[in-house]
Write a protein that holds these residues in place. Structure first.
Motif, PDB file in Angstrom:
ATOM      1  N   GLU A   1       0.916  -1.327   0.196  1.00 57.28           N
ATOM      2  CA  GLU A   1      -0.014  -0.234   0.194  1.00 57.28           C
ATOM      3  C   GLU A   1       1.324   1.273  -0.259  1.00 57.28           C
ATOM      4  OE1 GLU A   1      -3.890  -2.076   2.194  1.00 57.28           O
ATOM      5  OE2 GLU A   1      -2.377  -0.854   3.509  1.00 57.28           O
ATOM      6  N   SER A   2       1.901   1.064   1.042  1.00 57.74           N
ATOM      7  CA  SER A   2       3.170   2.458   1.025  1.00 57.74           C
ATOM      8  C   SER A   2       3.373   2.759  -1.099  1.00 57.74           C
ATOM      9  CB  SER A   2       3.996   2.764   1.576  1.00 57.74           C
ATOM     10  OG  SER A   2       4.519   1.291   1.422  1.00 57.74           O
ATOM     11  N   LEU A   3       3.825   1.502  -1.778  1.00 57.85           N
ATOM     12  CA  LEU A   3       4.600   1.993  -2.760  1.00 57.85           C
ATOM     13  C   LEU A   3       3.279   2.089  -3.327  1.00 57.85           C
ATOM     14  CD1 LEU A   3       6.731  -1.508  -3.408  1.00 57.85           C
ATOM     15  CD2 LEU A   3       7.389   1.005  -3.733  1.00 57.85           C
ATOM     16  N   VAL A   4       1.690   1.846  -3.553  1.00 54.13           N
ATOM     17  CA  VAL A   4       0.483   2.381  -4.114  1.00 54.13           C
ATOM     18  C   VAL A   4       0.583   4.264  -3.866  1.00 54.13           C
ATOM     19  CG1 VAL A   4      -1.510   2.332  -4.824  1.00 54.13           C
ATOM     20  CG2 VAL A   4      -0.403   0.051  -4.686  1.00 54.13           C
ATOM     21  N   PHE A   5       1.368   4.045  -2.946  1.00 58.03           N
ATOM     22  CA  PHE A   5       0.527   5.494  -2.609  1.00 58.03           C
ATOM     23  C   PHE A   5       1.831   6.210  -3.135  1.00 58.03           C
ATOM     24  CE2 PHE A   5       1.061   9.391   0.665  1.00 58.03           C
ATOM     25  CZ  PHE A   5       0.091  10.092   0.644  1.00 58.03           C
ATOM     26  N   PHE A   6       3.448   6.018  -3.245  1.00 56.69           N
ATOM     27  CA  PHE A   6       4.322   6.569  -2.837  1.00 56.69           C
ATOM     28  C   PHE A   6       4.258   6.759  -4.478  1.00 56.69           C
ATOM     29  CE2 PHE A   6       8.985   5.193  -4.183  1.00 56.69           C
ATOM     30  CZ  PHE A   6       9.629   6.835  -4.299  1.00 56.69           C
ATOM     31  N   ALA A   7       3.804   5.466  -5.720  1.00 54.86           N
ATOM     32  CA  ALA A   7       3.510   6.080  -7.076  1.00 54.86           C
ATOM     33  C   ALA A   7       2.357   7.638  -7.271  1.00 54.86           C
ATOM     34  CB  ALA A   7       3.222   4.485  -7.663  1.00 54.86           C
ATOM     35  N   LEU A   8       1.617   7.767  -6.352  1.00 58.81           N
ATOM     36  CA  LEU A   8       0.415   8.130  -6.534  1.00 58.81           C
ATOM     37  C   LEU A   8       1.157   9.909  -6.202  1.00 58.81           C
ATOM     38  CD1 LEU A   8      -2.874   9.323  -6.859  1.00 58.81           C
ATOM     39  CD2 LEU A   8      -2.854   8.943  -4.668  1.00 58.81           C
ATOM     40  N   SER A   9       1.780   9.466  -5.470  1.00 57.77           N
ATOM     41  CA  SER A   9       2.382  11.296  -4.865  1.00 57.77           C
ATOM     42  C   SER A   9       3.132  11.493  -6.159  1.00 57.77           C
ATOM     43  CB  SER A   9       3.179  10.289  -3.022  1.00 57.77           C
ATOM     44  OG  SER A   9       2.114  10.150  -3.021  1.00 57.77           O
ATOM     45  N   ILE A  10       3.837  10.580  -7.003  1.00 54.16           N
ATOM     46  CA  ILE A  10       5.049  11.195  -7.916  1.00 54.16           C
ATOM     47  C   ILE A  10       4.330  11.598  -8.738  1.00 54.16           C
ATOM     48  CG2 ILE A  10       6.830  10.166  -9.282  1.00 54.16           C
ATOM     49  CD1 ILE A  10       7.429   8.481  -7.399  1.00 54.16           C
ATOM     50  N   ALA A  11       3.263  10.980  -9.320  1.00 56.28           N
ATOM     51  CA  ALA A  11       2.188  11.366 -10.038  1.00 56.28           C
ATOM     52  C   ALA A  11       1.596  13.333  -9.893  1.00 56.28           C
ATOM     53  CB  ALA A  11       1.670  10.348 -10.947  1.00 56.28           C
ATOM     54  N   VAL A  12       1.772  12.583  -8.953  1.00 54.93           N
ATOM     55  CA  VAL A  12       0.471  14.720  -8.458  1.00 54.93           C
ATOM     56  C   VAL A  12       2.046  15.295  -8.532  1.00 54.93           C
ATOM     57  CG1 VAL A  12      -0.732  15.364  -6.796  1.00 54.93           C
ATOM     58  CG2 VAL A  12      -1.476  13.206  -7.488  1.00 54.93           C
ATOM     59  N   LEU A  13       2.659  15.091  -8.118  1.00 57.16           N
ATOM     60  CA  LEU A  13       3.735  16.392  -7.639  1.00 57.16           C
ATOM     61  C   LEU A  13       4.312  16.614  -9.101  1.00 57.16           C
ATOM     62  CD1 LEU A  13       4.678  16.856  -4.750  1.00 57.16           C
ATOM     63  CD2 LEU A  13       6.390  15.585  -4.946  1.00 57.16           C
ATOM     64  N   TYR A  14       4.446  15.211 -10.124  1.00 59.73           N
ATOM     65  CA  TYR A  14       4.953  15.384 -11.213  1.00 59.73           C
ATOM     66  C   TYR A  14       3.684  16.822 -11.842  1.00 59.73           C
ATOM     67  CZ  TYR A  14       6.363  16.007 -15.980  1.00 59.73           C
ATOM     68  OH  TYR A  14       5.741  16.617 -17.687  1.00 59.73           O
ATOM     69  N   LEU A  15       2.740  16.232 -11.795  1.00 58.25           N
ATOM     70  CA  LEU A  15       1.415  16.791 -13.027  1.00 58.25           C
ATOM     71  C   LEU A  15       1.295  17.826 -12.798  1.00 58.25           C
ATOM     72  CD1 LEU A  15      -1.112  13.706 -12.904  1.00 58.25           C
ATOM     73  CD2 LEU A  15       0.389  15.127 -15.341  1.00 58.25           C
ATOM     74  N   ALA A  16       1.857  18.419 -10.841  1.00 59.15           N
ATOM     75  CA  ALA A  16       1.800  20.062 -10.424  1.00 59.15           C
ATOM     76  C   ALA A  16       2.950  20.923 -10.404  1.00 59.15           C
ATOM     77  CB  ALA A  16       2.252  20.293  -9.064  1.00 59.15           C
ATOM     78  N   VAL A  17       4.008  20.166 -11.257  1.00 59.68           N
ATOM     79  CA  VAL A  17       5.015  20.939 -11.416  1.00 59.68           C
ATOM     80  C   VAL A  17       5.070  20.951 -13.464  1.00 59.68           C
ATOM     81  CG1 VAL A  17       7.777  20.365 -12.543  1.00 59.68           C
ATOM     82  CG2 VAL A  17       6.904  19.951 -10.241  1.00 59.68           C
ATOM     83  N   GLU A  18       4.393  19.921 -13.975  1.00 60.35           N
ATOM     84  CA  GLU A  18       3.790  20.889 -15.253  1.00 60.35           C
ATOM     85  C   GLU A  18       3.047  21.441 -15.243  1.00 60.35           C
ATOM     86  OE1 GLU A  18       3.510  17.202 -18.586  1.00 60.35           O
ATOM     87  OE2 GLU A  18       2.009  19.142 -19.378  1.00 60.35           O
ATOM     88  N   LYS A  19       2.244  21.629 -14.812  1.00 58.82           N
ATOM     89  CA  LYS A  19       0.869  22.628 -14.436  1.00 58.82           C
ATOM     90  C   LYS A  19       1.250  24.082 -14.585  1.00 58.82           C
ATOM     91  CE  LYS A  19      -3.443  22.293 -15.147  1.00 58.82           C
ATOM     92  NZ  LYS A  19      -2.839  23.312 -16.700  1.00 58.82           N
ATOM     93  N   LYS A  20       2.670  23.740 -13.547  1.00 59.33           N
ATOM     94  CA  LYS A  20       3.008  25.350 -12.488  1.00 59.33           C
ATOM     95  C   LYS A  20       4.162  25.845 -14.088  1.00 59.33           C
ATOM     96  CE  LYS A  20       4.400  28.100  -9.046  1.00 59.33           C
ATOM     97  NZ  LYS A  20       5.000  27.089  -7.963  1.00 59.33           N
ATOM     98  N   TYR A  21       5.297  25.251 -13.979  1.00 61.88           N
ATOM     99  CA  TYR A  21       6.400  25.118 -15.492  1.00 61.88           C
ATOM    100  C   TYR A  21       6.187  25.225 -16.760  1.00 61.88           C
ATOM    101  CZ  TYR A  21       8.342  26.854 -10.278  1.00 61.88           C
ATOM    102  OH  TYR A  21       8.717  26.894  -9.238  1.00 61.88           O
ATOM    103  N   GLY A  22       5.684  23.796 -16.947  1.00 62.43           N
ATOM    104  CA  GLY A  22       4.998  23.218 -17.714  1.00 62.43           C
ATOM    105  C   GLY A  22       6.686  23.195 -19.064  1.00 62.43           C
ATOM    106  N   HIS A  23       7.196  22.340 -17.958  1.00 64.67           N
ATOM    107  CA  HIS A  23       8.064  21.118 -19.364  1.00 64.67           C
ATOM    108  C   HIS A  23       7.592  19.994 -19.125  1.00 64.67           C
ATOM    109  CE1 HIS A  23      10.375  24.562 -19.006  1.00 64.67           C
ATOM    110  NE2 HIS A  23      10.846  25.463 -18.337  1.00 64.67           N
ATOM    111  N   ARG A  24       7.444  19.635 -20.390  1.00 64.38           N
ATOM    112  CA  ARG A  24       6.988  18.309 -20.554  1.00 64.38           C
ATOM    113  C   ARG A  24       8.086  17.259 -20.186  1.00 64.38           C
ATOM    114  NH1 ARG A  24       1.837  18.996 -23.978  1.00 64.38           N
ATOM    115  NH2 ARG A  24       0.680  19.344 -21.968  1.00 64.38           N
TER     116      ARG A  24
END
Ligand code: HEM
Lengths: 451, 279
Positions: free
Chosen positions: B73-96
């Motif tokens: 369960e911690s790994l599944v949550f880890f994956a979720l956190s990475i993806a959400v964080l990355y999407l936030a960075v992409e949204k904010k800085y726009g570097h795909r």
């Protein structure tokens, strides 16, 4: 002694240096690794077996078997604390001046690489009121300077966030002070209490010391429940605290929900079963089937009422081997009947009919064996905890402020130009230049300079 | 439809997203990047739905607890956190292009959780010591912190690659954001990670204090999280006070992430006791 003198002492300079900080943090990390590679707090025998005699002597000489409590590890922590305190003292006056400058003039801001320029067809006078409103909405303080060519609005916010770093560093000191208090005047002990028993003293974990509590703790009841899979679900002890003959507290504790009284905490930590004190046995006459039940206590001789038998219940062993296999908990006793020799009787609890095979005149069986449980409690006192928790809270708040809030100063310069006004927006921030540049662009766009 | 199926599909979707980000970066196809973003977003929803359903399933089994109690369960949550964080960075800085380095990490975390034979995805009842709200706070904060360090790790790799390729064929590497931005973003992620690691260590300490009556016991897992904390604290100070930038900071962030991984997976290999979280 004035401050100036102080800062010239070599020791002060040493303690104020950021190189020392880096060295200490890396040393703490490196030495902590050692402590995870060598198991800590084992007995000498364990180490000799695992590493050999010579290696053990070496480990022992350098305190590596209990290194987090060693003098040299503590020295590193003391040095780090001194380093933080000296650094903070040295920098604090500057920070204070920055947060409370005590003067009302605008701070100085110079154009840098983040400057945004655009032009507007209106002249400066027409833009001024609009710009001021827009800036005032976004910044806490602002100043307007006019000159013959136009005007400049300087605005600032977040001065106080510069205190964030100070809070972070002080929180570490507070936390360590709490830890020190805990290790000087706290204790960590344990006690086992049988159901129905009371205790008034506990044993320390790291020495063999005994500490009187000043009150009595009674375990009324202990329960353990299991999931279907056999894994433990809950341990629950019903505790009662008595002081001067009065019951003062009563509480069921489970793991994660301790009992606290007068600064002393009782945590559910283990349990076990006690050997039974007495058993109810049945004595059955083989020929007639007449049976008598009688309670017998361990270690005692009992006349069995209504018969001419005597039974001596010698002991109850928690495991017993019969013909090479373990039959578990077993009572062992001696049966005397008039005219016959005393015979040894073996009574495995798991096999209630076992004694039939002895082919004696009387068949003995265990009818009831009630186990008492004991509850294992961890007993601690740590008066440093409030300080440590205060440190925790300040550490998090301080990090939030110093990482994600900044001290911003911006300027909007508007000059008369042939086509109307030339506008320039720029500023400085004490962190995140990239994010701040975005912000400047946004402000410029908001004032009419489309990006 | 059960949570295991949803989470397996999520693994696949993350993999697809990572693949699309990498293709978009290599082949300069913006449209692929947009699909990659869509896939990542779908993955996040799948991931959330999977965790939510798993939570509900545990209640149906009569052993209800938040899905944050074991390695799977911690790994599944880890994956979720990475993806959400990355999407936030992409949204904010726009570097795909960053997605080509971040989404594979989310995919790897999920794939490891689903495929490793040592990791059971069964919903297990909670042992008494794990029944604490502090445990939930502890796992959430730790893994958001680890995710931020993972993204910092991806950014640092990009930085090192970019740095070693300056002047070479510009086309592939020109898509990577400029060094100054990578450096600043790494720093942002390290700060976020440090904040959450701090909060993670603290919630862990409070939990230990409520379960065992001591907030710190120097057991290997605790100690390794502190070692990781020291490493990142050093990184913050050399950057801020000694002006380190770029390459050296990137190397530091990579070493730091090594310590994170060791805290997470390596500690169970050490001689010692820490048992919870190792199933
Ligand atoms: C465990 C110990 C320490 C921790 C957790 C810690 C943490 C921090 C944090 C979180 C920051 C803010 C970083 C930022 O603004 O991005 C910081 C900055 C700083 N630290 Fe520490 N620190 C520690 C020890 C020390 C020590 C011993 C010194 C003494 C030399 C020191 C000197 C500084 C300085 C000068 C700054 C920059 C302040 C500024 O931006 O004006 N730190 N530290």
């Amino acid at each position: 002694m004035t401050k100036k003198n102080l800062s010239e002492f070599p020791l002060w300079k040493f303690l104020a240096s950021i190189r020392l900080t880096i060295a200490l943090l890396l040393l703490l990390a490196a030495t902590s690794i050692i402590g995870t590679l060598i198991p800590q707090g084992g007995s000498p025998g364990d180490y000799v077996r695992q590493y050999g005699e010579t290696a053990y002597r070496l480990l022992y000489a350098f305190d590596l078997t209990d290194m987090y409590r060693s003098w040299w590890f503590r020295t590193l922590i003391v040095l780090l604390t001194a380093n933080i305190v000296v650094c903070t003292l040295k920098r604090f006056p500057g920070v204070w001046k920055m947060v409370f400058p005590g003067k009302k003039e605008a701070p100085s801001v110079r154009p840098g690489r983040n400057a945004q320029e655009f032009s507007d067809s209106r002249n400066p006078e027409e833009l001024r009121a609009m710009y001021e409103t827009s800036i005032r909405r976004q910044f806490r303080r602002h100043w307007v300077e006019t000159n013959e060519n136009g005007f400049r609005i300087v605005a600032e916010k977040g001065r106080w966030t510069r205190l964030g770093v100070t809070v972070v560093h002080l929180s570490v000191v507070i936390l360590l002070a709490g830890a020190l208090i805990g290790s000087l005047s706290g204790f960590d002990g344990y006690v086992n209490i049988a159901e129905g028993d009371s205790i008034d003293r506990i044993r320390l974990r790291n020495s063999n010391g005994v500490i009187p509590l000043g009150f009595e703790v009674r375990c009324e009841d202990f329960d353990v429940s299991f999931y279907d899979s056999g894994a433990p679900k809950e341990y629950r002890s019903r505790l009662q605290i008595t002081e001067n003959g009065q019951i003062v507290v009563q509480k069921d504790i489970i793991v994660n929900d301790p009992l606290r009284y007068k600064g002393i905490n009782f945590f559910q930590s283990s349990y076990g079963s006690l050997p039974p004190k007495d058993l109810v046995l049945s004595f059955t006459r083989r020929d007639s089937g007449d049976a008598v039940r009688q309670k017998v206590s361990i270690g005692g001789q009992t006349d069995i009422a209504g018969t001419d038998l005597r039974f001596y219940l010698r002991e109850v062993q928690s495991s017993y081997r019969l013909r090479g296999s373990d039959v578990g908990e077993t009572a062992i006793g001696v049966l005397e009947s008039p005219g016959g020799d005393p015979v040894e009787v073996i009574l495995p609890m798991r096999f209630p009919t076992y004694d039939r095979m002895r082919k004696g005149e009387w068949i003995v069986a265990v009818e009831e064996h009630e186990h008492a449980y004991y509850t294992g409690l961890q007993v601690t006192r740590d008066p440093g905890v409030p300080l440590v928790y205060a440190g925790f809270i300040l550490l998090i708040l301080g990090c939030c402020v110093s990482f994600f809030m900044a001290h911003w100063k911006i300027a909007v310069e508007v000059m008369q130009s042939p086509g109307g006004s030339a506008v320039k927006v720029y500023g400085t921030s004490n962190r995140n230049p990239v994010g701040f540049e975005h912000r400047i662009q946004k402000i410029a766009a908001g004032l009419g300079g489309q990006k | 439809m059960n949570s295991s199926l949803i989470l397996s599909i999520t693994t696949f979707v993350y993999g697809l997203s990572a693949f699309l980000y990498i293709s978009s970066w290599i082949f300069h196809k913006d449209i692929l990047g947009r699909f990659a973003f869509g896939a990542a977003l779908a993955g996040v929803f799948g991931n959330l739905a999977g965790l939510g359903l798993r939570w509900a399933e545990s209640y149906q089994m009569g052993i209800g607890h938040a899905p944050l109690s074991n390695l799977y369960e911690s790994l599944v949550f880890f994956a979720l956190s990475i993806a959400v964080l990355y999407l936030a960075v992409e949204k904010k800085y726009g570097h795909r292009a960053i997605g080509a380095f971040a989404m594979p990490l989310a995919f790897l975390a999920m794939a490891y959780a689903s495929l490793s034979p040592n990791i059971s995805d069964r919903i297990q009842p909670l042992l008494p010591a794990l029944k604490s709200n502090w445990l939930i706070a502890h796992v959430i904060t730790c893994f958001i912190g680890y995710a931020a360090f993972a993204v910092a790790f991806g950014l640092s790799l990009m930085f090192l690659i970019k740095n070693s390729k300056t002047g070479a064929d510009g086309s592939l590497w020109s898509k990577i954001p400029e060094a100054r931005i990578l450096d600043e973003l790494t720093h942002q992620m390290v700060m976020l990670g440090f904040l959450f690691l701090t909060a993670g260590i603290i919630t862990g300490a409070v939990w230990a204090n409520s379960a065992w009556g001591r907030y710190w016991g120097w057991d290997p897992k605790e100690t390794w999280s502190l070692i990781t904390w020291f490493i990142y604290a050093t990184l913050l100070h050399v950057r801020l006070m000694r002006g380190w930038r770029g390459r050296r900071v990137a190397l530091f962030a990579i070493v730091g992430f090594g310590a994170v991984l060791f805290t997470y997976f390596g500690v169970n290999l050490l001689p010692g006791l820490h048992s919870y979280g190792s199933q």
